[in-house]
Design a protein around this motif. Structure first.
Motif, PDB file in Angstrom:
ATOM      1  N   MET A   1       0.950  -1.057  -0.083  1.00  0.00           N
ATOM      2  CA  MET A   1      -0.119  -0.109  -0.077  1.00  0.00           C
ATOM      3  C   MET A   1       0.878   1.106  -0.217  1.00  0.00           C
ATOM      4  N   THR A   2       0.347   2.118  -0.754  1.00  0.00           N
ATOM      5  CA  THR A   2       1.255   3.529  -0.831  1.00  0.00           C
ATOM      6  C   THR A   2       0.666   4.441   0.259  1.00  0.00           C
ATOM      7  N   TYR A   3       1.426   5.198   0.667  1.00  0.00           N
ATOM      8  CA  TYR A   3       1.108   6.386   1.663  1.00  0.00           C
ATOM      9  C   TYR A   3       1.681   7.731   1.396  1.00  0.00           C
ATOM     10  N   ASP A   4       0.757   8.849   1.749  1.00  0.00           N
ATOM     11  CA  ASP A   4       0.972  10.010   1.366  1.00  0.00           C
ATOM     12  C   ASP A   4       2.154  10.820   2.100  1.00  0.00           C
ATOM     13  N   ALA A   5       2.205  10.190   3.542  1.00  0.00           N
ATOM     14  CA  ALA A   5       3.092  10.823   4.440  1.00  0.00           C
ATOM     15  C   ALA A   5       3.459   9.712   5.542  1.00  0.00           C
ATOM     16  N   ILE A   6       4.651   9.897   6.340  1.00  0.00           N
ATOM     17  CA  ILE A   6       5.041   9.115   7.218  1.00  0.00           C
ATOM     18  C   ILE A   6       5.027  10.050   8.543  1.00  0.00           C
ATOM     19  N   SER A   7       4.290   9.504   9.557  1.00  0.00           N
ATOM     20  CA  SER A   7       4.374  10.006  11.018  1.00  0.00           C
ATOM     21  C   SER A   7       5.552   9.421  11.818  1.00  0.00           C
ATOM     22  N   LEU A   8       6.424  10.091  12.451  1.00  0.00           N
ATOM     23  CA  LEU A   8       7.449   9.628  13.070  1.00  0.00           C
ATOM     24  C   LEU A   8       7.336   9.905  14.632  1.00  0.00           C
TER      25      LEU A   8
ATOM     26  N   ILE B   1      19.029   9.862   9.845  1.00  0.00           N
ATOM     27  CA  ILE B   1      19.597  10.888   9.155  1.00  0.00           C
ATOM     28  C   ILE B   1      19.561  10.758   7.816  1.00  0.00           C
ATOM     29  N   GLU B   2      19.844   9.618   7.442  1.00  0.00           N
ATOM     30  CA  GLU B   2      19.887   9.196   5.715  1.00  0.00           C
ATOM     31  C   GLU B   2      18.350   9.050   5.454  1.00  0.00           C
ATOM     32  N   PHE B   3      17.414   8.455   6.458  1.00  0.00           N
ATOM     33  CA  PHE B   3      16.098   8.261   5.955  1.00  0.00           C
ATOM     34  C   PHE B   3      15.349   9.748   5.828  1.00  0.00           C
ATOM     35  N   LEU B   4      15.755  10.757   6.660  1.00  0.00           N
ATOM     36  CA  LEU B   4      15.143  11.934   6.239  1.00  0.00           C
ATOM     37  C   LEU B   4      15.571  12.681   5.173  1.00  0.00           C
ATOM     38  N   ALA B   5      16.642  12.207   4.641  1.00  0.00           N
ATOM     39  CA  ALA B   5      17.465  13.033   3.664  1.00  0.00           C
ATOM     40  C   ALA B   5      16.945  12.555   2.364  1.00  0.00           C
ATOM     41  N   LYS B   6      16.505  11.122   2.349  1.00  0.00           N
ATOM     42  CA  LYS B   6      16.128  10.499   1.268  1.00  0.00           C
ATOM     43  C   LYS B   6      14.670  10.088   1.160  1.00  0.00           C
ATOM     44  N   CYS B   7      13.924  10.255   2.165  1.00  0.00           N
ATOM     45  CA  CYS B   7      12.438   9.800   2.086  1.00  0.00           C
ATOM     46  C   CYS B   7      11.823  10.431   1.168  1.00  0.00           C
TER      47      CYS B   7
ATOM     48  N   ILE C   1       8.562  10.778   0.428  1.00  0.00           N
ATOM     49  CA  ILE C   1       7.293  11.500   0.899  1.00  0.00           C
ATOM     50  C   ILE C   1       7.534  12.110   2.061  1.00  0.00           C
ATOM     51  N   PRO C   2       6.658  13.334   2.548  1.00  0.00           N
ATOM     52  CA  PRO C   2       6.619  14.143   3.494  1.00  0.00           C
ATOM     53  C   PRO C   2       6.619  13.364   4.750  1.00  0.00           C
ATOM     54  N   VAL C   3       7.143  13.958   5.893  1.00  0.00           N
ATOM     55  CA  VAL C   3       7.359  13.195   7.177  1.00  0.00           C
ATOM     56  C   VAL C   3       7.054  14.214   8.271  1.00  0.00           C
ATOM     57  N   PHE C   4       6.129  13.784   9.235  1.00  0.00           N
ATOM     58  CA  PHE C   4       6.117  14.483  10.549  1.00  0.00           C
ATOM     59  C   PHE C   4       6.281  14.091  11.517  1.00  0.00           C
ATOM     60  N   VAL C   5       6.386  14.602  12.758  1.00  0.00           N
ATOM     61  CA  VAL C   5       6.839  14.033  13.929  1.00  0.00           C
ATOM     62  C   VAL C   5       5.197  13.960  15.067  1.00  0.00           C
ATOM     63  N   VAL C   6       5.242  12.929  15.571  1.00  0.00           N
ATOM     64  CA  VAL C   6       4.198  12.993  16.713  1.00  0.00           C
ATOM     65  C   VAL C   6       4.909  12.379  17.867  1.00  0.00           C
ATOM     66  N   SER C   7       4.911  13.180  18.910  1.00  0.00           N
ATOM     67  CA  SER C   7       5.887  12.682  20.231  1.00  0.00           C
ATOM     68  C   SER C   7       5.322  13.090  21.302  1.00  0.00           C
ATOM     69  N   ASN C   8       5.611  12.033  22.269  1.00  0.00           N
ATOM     70  CA  ASN C   8       5.139  12.337  23.743  1.00  0.00           C
ATOM     71  C   ASN C   8       6.275  13.126  24.443  1.00  0.00           C
ATOM     72  N   ILE C   9       6.161  14.365  24.257  1.00  0.00           N
ATOM     73  CA  ILE C   9       7.228  15.169  24.698  1.00  0.00           C
ATOM     74  C   ILE C   9       6.796  16.799  24.761  1.00  0.00           C
ATOM     75  N   ASP C  10       7.421  17.580  25.668  1.00  0.00           N
ATOM     76  CA  ASP C  10       7.139  18.899  25.573  1.00  0.00           C
ATOM     77  C   ASP C  10       7.448  19.730  24.434  1.00  0.00           C
ATOM     78  N   ASP C  11       6.623  20.772  24.163  1.00  0.00           N
ATOM     79  CA  ASP C  11       7.239  21.728  22.964  1.00  0.00           C
ATOM     80  C   ASP C  11       8.695  22.388  23.266  1.00  0.00           C
ATOM     81  N   GLU C  12       8.911  22.689  24.370  1.00  0.00           N
ATOM     82  CA  GLU C  12      10.313  23.436  24.517  1.00  0.00           C
ATOM     83  C   GLU C  12      11.484  22.327  24.189  1.00  0.00           C
TER      84      GLU C  12
ATOM     85  N   ILE D   1      -1.466   7.617   6.042  1.00  0.00           N
ATOM     86  CA  ILE D   1      -0.194   7.569   6.981  1.00  0.00           C
ATOM     87  C   ILE D   1       0.350   6.324   7.332  1.00  0.00           C
ATOM     88  N   LEU D   2       1.436   6.109   7.573  1.00  0.00           N
ATOM     89  CA  LEU D   2       2.096   5.212   8.001  1.00  0.00           C
ATOM     90  C   LEU D   2       2.919   5.801   9.133  1.00  0.00           C
TER      91      LEU D   2
END
Length: 232
Positions: free
Chosen positions: A1-8, A107-113, A115-126, A172-173
């Motif tokens: 299956m193809t995806y339009d974006a990756i959440s990390l 580092i390599e993945f983000l440089a070569k992926c 499709i768009p990638v975005f972050v979903v993280s259990n962490i504070d903004d700062e 999304i994946l």
């Protein structure tokens, strides 16, 4: 299956976890504890206290990860009869959250992926924005537990990510290293998952089934590139 974006997921997926900093704190507690204990036992107790606090932290009762860290550490110090400043002991942990060590394959993945990638993280903004800036990465969207006022595996943070990216779950994946927070959390919202199993752990018998399991981004990148070429 193809995806339009990756959440990390971020910590443990894109960058190394804070294990060394936490172990340093646990070592200090073991040395100063009123009764005999060891570092693994302290780490287990601390993890239990922190996880329980995260589960109870949502909506009006939400507390930032920094506050949960301080609260759980204060409770741990009290359990072991130690009179110490949780803020002082946690300083190394907070420094690491702001300047973590990225995995080379990330580092390599983000440089070569392809499709768009975005972050979903259990962490504070700062901490997340300081960490991203320190490494020199850029993401079109970053969604945190502080923004959603809840922690994975609850659905609020995933729902917020979908709303901000204007994508449906099937587009999304989600990639993450925590089977409970990432795989189960995303699957409950209908998002396909790739379990980042760098340490070759076994999932819980009753856990949701990941769409795929990878040991590094080297396992995922060729698949995404091939799917993109096929789609074209």
């Amino acid at each position: 299956m193809t995806y339009d974006a990756i959440s990390l997921d971020f910590y443990g997926t894109l960058v190394e976890e804070d294990h060394a900093a936490l172990t340093s704190v646990a070592q200090t507690i073991a040395q100063r504890a009123a009764s005999s204990t060891d570092i693994p036992q302290i780490m287990s107790q601390w993890s239990h206290l922190f996880s329980a606090a995260c589960a109870d932290s949502h909506g009006p009762s939400f507390r930032t990860q920094k506050q949960l860290e301080l609260d759980s550490l204060s409770a741990l110090l009290a359990e072991h009869g130690i009179d110490a400043d949780a803020h002082e002991l946690s300083a190394e942990v907070f420094r690491y959250w702001s300047a973590p060590s990225p995995f080379p394959d990330a580092i390599e993945f983000l440089a070569k992926c392809p499709i768009p990638v975005f972050v979903v993280s259990n962490i504070d903004d700062e901490f997340i924005f300081a960490a991203i800036a320190a490494i020199g990465w850029e993401f079109p969207q970053v969604v945190t537990s502080e923004m959603a006022k809840s922690y994975k595996p609850r659905r609020e943070i995933f729902d917020l990510a979908l709303a901000r990216t204007k994508l449906s779950p099937r587009q999304i994946l989600h990639v993450g290293d925590s089977y409970t927070s990432d795989v189960t959390g995303a699957a409950n919202v209908g998002i396909d998952t790739a379990w980042m199993n760098r340490l070759h752990k076994s999932p819980n018998a009753d856990a949701s089934v990941a769409t795929r399991t990878i040991s590094s981004f080297h396992d995922l990148l060729p698949l995404l590139i091939q799917e993109t070429k096929t789609e074209r």
